[in-house]
Design a protein around this motif. Structure first.
Motif, mmCIF file in Angstrom:
data_model
loop_
_atom_site.group_PDB
_atom_site.id
_atom_site.type_symbol
_atom_site.label_atom_id
_atom_site.label_comp_id
_atom_site.label_asym_id
_atom_site.label_seq_id
_atom_site.Cartn_x
_atom_site.Cartn_y
_atom_site.Cartn_z
ATOM 1 N N LYS A 1 0.829 -1.211 0.000
ATOM 2 C CA LYS A 1 0.000 0.000 0.000
ATOM 3 C C LYS A 1 0.863 1.261 0.000
ATOM 4 C CE LYS A 1 -2.494 -1.224 3.536
ATOM 5 N NZ LYS A 1 -3.512 -1.278 4.604
ATOM 6 N N SER A 2 1.948 1.248 0.755
ATOM 7 C CA SER A 2 2.857 2.407 0.787
ATOM 8 C C SER A 2 3.451 2.678 -0.582
ATOM 9 C CB SER A 2 3.988 2.173 1.791
ATOM 10 O OG SER A 2 3.492 2.084 3.085
ATOM 11 N N SER A 3 3.842 1.614 -1.274
ATOM 12 C CA SER A 3 4.443 1.803 -2.602
ATOM 13 C C SER A 3 3.416 2.323 -3.610
ATOM 14 C CB SER A 3 5.095 0.508 -3.098
ATOM 15 O OG SER A 3 4.134 -0.471 -3.410
ATOM 16 N N LEU A 4 2.151 1.959 -3.430
ATOM 17 C CA LEU A 4 1.092 2.497 -4.290
ATOM 18 C C LEU A 4 0.906 3.987 -4.015
ATOM 19 C CD1 LEU A 4 -1.449 -0.434 -3.956
ATOM 20 C CD2 LEU A 4 -0.394 0.304 -6.090
ATOM 21 N N GLU A 5 0.945 4.352 -2.744
ATOM 22 C CA GLU A 5 0.733 5.747 -2.353
ATOM 23 C C GLU A 5 1.894 6.647 -2.748
ATOM 24 O OE1 GLU A 5 0.042 5.482 1.851
ATOM 25 O OE2 GLU A 5 -1.843 4.408 1.572
ATOM 26 N N ASP A 6 3.117 6.135 -2.633
ATOM 27 C CA ASP A 6 4.276 6.998 -2.913
ATOM 28 C C ASP A 6 4.765 6.917 -4.359
ATOM 29 O OD1 ASP A 6 5.907 4.703 -3.063
ATOM 30 O OD2 ASP A 6 6.701 4.961 -1.044
ATOM 31 N N GLY A 7 4.078 6.125 -5.184
ATOM 32 C CA GLY A 7 4.395 6.098 -6.610
ATOM 33 C C GLY A 7 5.586 5.247 -6.994
ATOM 34 N N THR A 8 5.965 4.282 -6.151
ATOM 35 C CA THR A 8 7.112 3.430 -6.468
ATOM 36 C C THR A 8 6.711 2.016 -6.879
ATOM 37 O OG1 THR A 8 7.393 2.753 -4.150
ATOM 38 C CG2 THR A 8 8.602 4.718 -4.890
ATOM 39 N N PHE A 9 5.428 1.670 -6.806
ATOM 40 C CA PHE A 9 4.947 0.314 -7.113
ATOM 41 C C PHE A 9 5.191 -0.035 -8.574
ATOM 42 C CE2 PHE A 9 1.813 -2.763 -8.485
ATOM 43 C CZ PHE A 9 1.705 -3.651 -7.419
#
Length: 131
Positions: free
Chosen positions: A15-23
């Motif tokens: 979820k963090s990677s989705l939010e911060d644009g790194t996924f």
């Protein structure tokens, strides 16, 4: 479910990677024995300007798709941890994170150097639209 707590910790990073644009992508792999379901591939999609996750169930003879809200994808993926999948790999532009079960079903979460240099284009598009 015995793996809920550890997989929840792992999914928090998703979820963090989705939010911060790194996924970049998420894959469930390494099945126990010979199973019809070979992999689950997770990728972000935009549906009516809302970020959701598409789960692609790769079977030996077919592929099935499901679309879930980000929070609702967690329990759906959790169903497949330890039955039949022994690992989940989160690919981000900052790191690769591997959730792995060994033969004794002990969990390890290992961070490694990133395999991808670019985030999913859908994530980039979504974050740009929010500015």
């Amino acid at each position: 479910m015995p793996f809920k707590e550890t997989f929840s910790e792992f999914y928090t990073k998703v979820k963090s990677s989705l939010e911060d644009g790194t996924f970049a992508k998420l894959t469930l792999a390494k099945t126990i024995g010979n199973t019809d379901l070979m992999n689950i591939y997770v990728r972000p999609i935009l549906e009516e300007n809302e970020l959701k996750l598409e789960l692609k169930f790769k079977h030996q003879q077919e592929e099935l798709f499901e679309i879930h809200e980000i929070e609702n994808a967690f329990p759906r993926l959790l169903e497949f941890i330890n039955n039949p999948f022994m690992s989940a790999i989160l690919f981000t532009t900052e790191f690769d994170l591997t959730y792995k079960l060994n033969k004794k079903r002990a969990v390890s979460i290992v961070e490694q150097f990133p395999s991808f240099t670019h985030a999913s284009p859908v994530i980039i598009e979504y974050l740009e639209s929010k500015k």
